[in-house]
Enzyme design. Structure first.
Site, short mmCIF file in Angstrom:
data_model
loop_
_atom_site.label_atom_id
_atom_site.label_comp_id
_atom_site.label_asym_id
_atom_site.label_seq_id
_atom_site.Cartn_x
_atom_site.Cartn_y
_atom_site.Cartn_z
N HIS A 145 -15.39 71.51 -9.26
CA HIS A 145 -16.28 72.28 -10.32
C HIS A 145 -17.39 72.68 -9.49
O HIS A 145 -18.13 71.86 -8.55
CB HIS A 145 -16.70 71.43 -11.48
CG HIS A 145 -16.89 72.23 -12.70
ND1 HIS A 145 -18.53 72.63 -12.88
CD2 HIS A 145 -16.49 72.75 -13.56
CE1 HIS A 145 -18.50 73.29 -13.69
NE2 HIS A 145 -17.29 73.39 -14.44
N ASP B 200 -9.90 71.77 -17.13
CA ASP B 200 -8.38 71.97 -17.23
C ASP B 200 -7.38 71.26 -16.95
O ASP B 200 -6.00 71.64 -17.18
CB ASP B 200 -8.41 73.50 -16.22
CG ASP B 200 -9.33 74.72 -16.96
OD1 ASP B 200 -10.17 75.19 -16.05
OD2 ASP B 200 -8.91 75.02 -17.99
C1 SDX Z 1 -13.65 76.16 -15.22
O1 SDX Z 1 -18.26 77.14 -14.25
C2 SDX Z 1 -17.88 76.46 -15.41
O2 SDX Z 1 -18.49 75.63 -15.98
C3 SDX Z 1 -16.25 76.71 -15.52
C4 SDX Z 1 -15.76 75.95 -16.58
C5 SDX Z 1 -16.29 76.24 -18.32
O3 SDX Z 1 -16.32 75.61 -18.92
O4 SDX Z 1 -16.55 77.44 -18.12
O5 SDX Z 1 -15.88 74.46 -16.42
C6 SDX Z 1 -14.11 76.12 -16.63
O6 SDX Z 1 -13.42 77.29 -14.95
C7 SDX Z 1 -13.25 74.94 -14.61
C8 SDX Z 1 -12.80 75.20 -13.15
C9 SDX Z 1 -11.33 75.46 -13.14
N1 SDX Z 1 -10.66 76.01 -12.02
C10 SDX Z 1 -10.10 75.16 -11.23
O7 SDX Z 1 -9.57 74.29 -11.42
C11 SDX Z 1 -9.57 75.93 -9.90
C12 SDX Z 1 -9.49 75.05 -8.73
N2 SDX Z 1 -10.88 74.52 -8.58
C13 SDX Z 1 -11.54 75.58 -7.34
O8 SDX Z 1 -11.11 76.95 -7.24
C14 SDX Z 1 -12.99 75.14 -7.27
O9 SDX Z 1 -13.12 73.64 -7.47
C15 SDX Z 1 -13.84 75.77 -8.14
C16 SDX Z 1 -13.89 77.37 -7.85
C17 SDX Z 1 -13.76 75.42 -9.54
C18 SDX Z 1 -15.48 75.62 -7.75
O10 SDX Z 1 -15.50 76.08 -6.35
P1 SDX Z 1 -16.76 75.86 -5.63
O11 SDX Z 1 -17.96 75.43 -6.49
O12 SDX Z 1 -16.98 77.61 -5.14
O13 SDX Z 1 -16.31 75.16 -4.57
P2 SDX Z 1 -15.95 75.86 -3.09
O14 SDX Z 1 -14.67 76.44 -3.29
O15 SDX Z 1 -17.13 76.09 -2.38
O16 SDX Z 1 -15.40 74.29 -2.23
C19 SDX Z 1 -16.15 73.46 -1.77
C20 SDX Z 1 -15.46 72.46 -0.90
C21 SDX Z 1 -14.37 73.23 -0.09
O17 SDX Z 1 -14.00 72.44 1.05
P3 SDX Z 1 -14.84 72.69 2.59
O18 SDX Z 1 -14.39 74.21 3.03
O19 SDX Z 1 -16.23 72.50 2.29
O20 SDX Z 1 -14.04 71.56 3.22
O21 SDX Z 1 -14.61 71.84 -1.95
C22 SDX Z 1 -13.13 72.24 -1.55
C23 SDX Z 1 -13.13 73.66 -0.96
O22 SDX Z 1 -12.11 73.52 -0.21
N3 SDX Z 1 -12.86 72.31 -3.05
C24 SDX Z 1 -11.25 71.98 -3.34
C25 SDX Z 1 -11.07 72.23 -4.68
N4 SDX Z 1 -12.12 72.75 -5.20
C26 SDX Z 1 -13.04 72.59 -4.11
N5 SDX Z 1 -10.41 71.42 -2.48
C27 SDX Z 1 -9.18 71.27 -3.08
N6 SDX Z 1 -8.72 71.56 -4.51
C28 SDX Z 1 -9.91 72.31 -5.13
N7 SDX Z 1 -9.61 72.24 -6.39
#
Ligand code: SDX
Length: 384
Positions: free
Chosen positions: A261, A315
Site C-alpha cells: 500500500h 483487497d
Molecule cells: C487499493 O490508495 C488507497 O488508499 C487505495 C485503497 C483504497 O481504499 O482506495 O486502499 C485500495 O487500491 C489497495 C491496493 C490494491 N492494489 C494491489 O493490491 C496491487 C498490488 N499492490 C502494489 O501494486 C502496490 O503495493 C501498490 C500499487 C498498492 C502501492 O505501490 P507503491 O506505493 O507505488 O509502491 P512501489 O510500487 O513503489 O513499491 C515499493 C517497493 C518496490 O520494491 P523495490 O523496487 O523498492 O525493491 O515495494 C515493492 C515494490 O516492488 N512492492 C511489492 C508490492 N507492492 C510494493 N512487491 C511485491 N508485491 C507487492 N504487492
C-alpha cells in the site's frame, strides 16, 4: 519549478485539504470523520455511515429514516438505461458497464445547480440508490435474464444481494456485505477519489464525477486487485504450492495482488476486519482451501516482504468474502464501487465548498527549437 519537487504519482504530495477521513499508515489507523473504522464496522450501517461521510455528522433517527426512505424510493433506474445496458456485450467487464451507465444518468438529470443543497442531496440519493441496481441489472442481463426490480422491504445490502441472485440473502451474508461496504467506502486521497476531485473541480455534473472515478477504480493496481487476488489463489492451487509460487513471483519481480500500500506500512486495518468476516462466513457456509492458501500466503509474504512494509491491504480478504457470498469474481470491483460512491460523493461536495480547478504543472523533459522536417527527410523512430 525544479525536477527535485516532482514526485511520481504525487507520492506524499497533499492534493487537497479534507476533513472526511484520516489514515495513519504507520499505526494502521483509519477514521471516518474522526470515528475509528472498527467502531463503524461494528456499530453502524452503510447508509448511516454514508450520511456521516457526506454531511459530516451521525444522523438523528429521523434524519436516517428519511435518508433511507429517499434512497429506497430512488433505487429504480430509467427503462432507457436498462434498454441501453441490454445492448452491452455480455463479455464486457461489469466495471465498463457501470461506468457507461453511471455517465448515462447525467443524460436524465442534466440540470446543474451545484450551489443548491437540494440539488446536491438529490444527486447523492440518486447515485447511492441507483448504482447497486445497475450493477445487479447488468449481471442478470448478461445471463440473458430480465433484471428484477428492487424490493423496498429489504435494506440496502440485502436488496443488492436479492437483485443479484433473485432470492432473499442469508441475514449473516447481508450483514457482512453491509460491513464490507462500510470498509470500502472511503480512504483519503486514493487514485479514484483524486479523479473524482479533479473532475468535480471543473464544475461538471456529479454523474460525470462518479463515472470518472469508476474508470479509475477499475485498474488492477487499485480497485481491480480484489478480482486479481482470487485469480492468484486459484493459480497457487494448494497450501504446499504457496512458497514455491511466491519465490517464482518475486524472482520475476511480480506484484503480489492484495499486498502492499502507498500509505499503510503495516497490515491494513480493513484487512484485519475482513479476515474476521471471512472466518465467520467459512464457519457458517463451509470451509474451503482458499482461506488456508490465503492465510499461508500472508504468513510467507510477511516472512519475505515485511521488511519493505508490505502487508495485506483491503483487497486481500475481500475477494474471499465476496466469493463465499456467491458474488461472481468480476463483480468484486463493482461492489467496491458501490461502497466508494459514498466517499466520492463526500469529496465531490467538499470540493465544491472550497473549489479551485485542479491544474498542476509539470517538469518539462522534452526538446526545444526543433525544425519542421520535410516529409522526404523523415525516418521512422518506432522500435518494433
Ligand atoms: C487499493 O490508495 C488507497 O488508499 C487505495 C485503497 C483504497 O481504499 O482506495 O486502499 C485500495 O487500491 C489497495 C491496493 C490494491 N492494489 C494491489 O493490491 C496491487 C498490488 N499492490 C502494489 O501494486 C502496490 O503495493 C501498490 C500499487 C498498492 C502501492 O505501490 P507503491 O506505493 O507505488 O509502491 P512501489 O510500487 O513503489 O513499491 C515499493 C517497493 C518496490 O520494491 P523495490 O523496487 O523498492 O525493491 O515495494 C515493492 C515494490 O516492488 N512492492 C511489492 C508490492 N507492492 C510494493 N512487491 C511485491 N508485491 C507487492 N504487492
Amino acid at each position: 519549478m525544479t525536477a527535485c519537487e516532482y514526485k511520481p504519482g504525487l507520492e506524499g504530495i497533499p492534493a487537497a485539504q479534507s476533513s472526511i477521513s484520516f489514515v495513519d499508515g504507520q499505526k494502521g489507523i483509519l477514521e471516518y470523520r474522526g470515528i475509528p473504522i472498527e467502531d463503524l464496522a461494528e456499530k453502524s450501517g452503510f447508509i448511516e455511515m454514508s450520511f456521516l461521510l457526506i454531511w459530516g455528522y451521525l444522523p438523528t433517527k429521523e434524519e436516517l429514516e428519511e435518508f433511507e426512505a429517499e434512497i429506497r424510493y430512488h433505487r429504480r433506474i430509467k427503462y432507457r438505461i436498462r434498454d441501453m445496458m441490454k445492448c452491452f456485450p455480455e463479455t464486457g467487464h461489469p466495471m465498463d458497464a457501470l461506468q457507461a451507465s453511471a455517465a448515462a444518468l447525467g443524460l436524465f438529470y442534466s440540470k446543474r445547480a451545484l450551489e443548491d443543497p437540494v440539488y446536491i442531496r438529490k444527486a447523492v440519493v440518486r447515485l447511492l440508490a441507483k448504482i447497486p441496481t445497475m450493477v445487479a441489472a447488468f449481471q442478470l442481463m448478461r445471463k440473458g435474464n430480465d433484471p428484477v426490480q428492487p424490493r423496498d422491504d429489504l435494506r440496502y445490502a440485502a436488496n443488492f444481494l436479492y437483485m443479484l441472485n433473485e432470492r432473499e440473502p442469508d441475514p449473516l451474508a447481508a450483514r457482512i456485505l453491509d460491513v464490507c461496504l462500510i470498509l470500502h467506502a472511503e480512504h483519503t486521497m486514493n487514485a479514484s477519489t483524486f479523479s473524482a476531485r479533479v473532475t468535480a473541480s471543473t464544475l461538471t455534473d456529479p454523474y460525470a464525477v462518479v463515472a470518472s472515478a469508476v474508470g479509475t477504480l477499475a485498474g488492477p493496481l487499485h480497485g481491480g486487485a480484489n478480482e486479481e487476488v482470487i485469480t492468484m489463489l486459484e493459480e497457487i492451487g494448494s497450501v504446499e504450492n504457496v512458497r514455491p509460487w511466491l519465490d517464482n513471483a518475486l524472482e520475476k519481480k511480480s506484484k503480489i495482488m492484495g499486498f502492499g500500500h502507498r500509505v499503510y506500512k503495516v497490515k491494513d486495518p480493513r484487512a484485519t476486519i475482513l479476515q474476521g468476516l471471512a472466518e465467520q462466513l467459512f464457519q457458517k457456509f463451509g470451509h474451503d482451501d482458499y482461506y488456508d492458501i490465503a492465510a499461508e500466503l500472508e504468513r510467507v509474504v510477511e516472512e519475505k516482504l515485511a521488511h519493505k512494509g508490505i502487508y495485506p491491504n483491503v483487497d486481500f480478504y475481500s475477494g474471499l468474502v465476496y466469493r463465499k457470498m456467491g458474488i461472481p469474481t468480476d463483480l468484486f470491483t463493482p461492489v467496491f464501487a458501490i461502497a466508494r460512491v459514498a466517499g466520492w460523493l463526500a469529496h465531490w461536495k467538499e470540493q465544491l465548498e472550497a473549489n479551485r480547478i485542479y491544474r498542476p504543472t509539470q517538469v518539462y523533459a522534452g526538446l526545444h527549437e526543433q525544425g519542421y522536417v520535410p516529409m522526404d527527410q523523415r525516418k521512422s523512430e518506432i522500435v518494433s
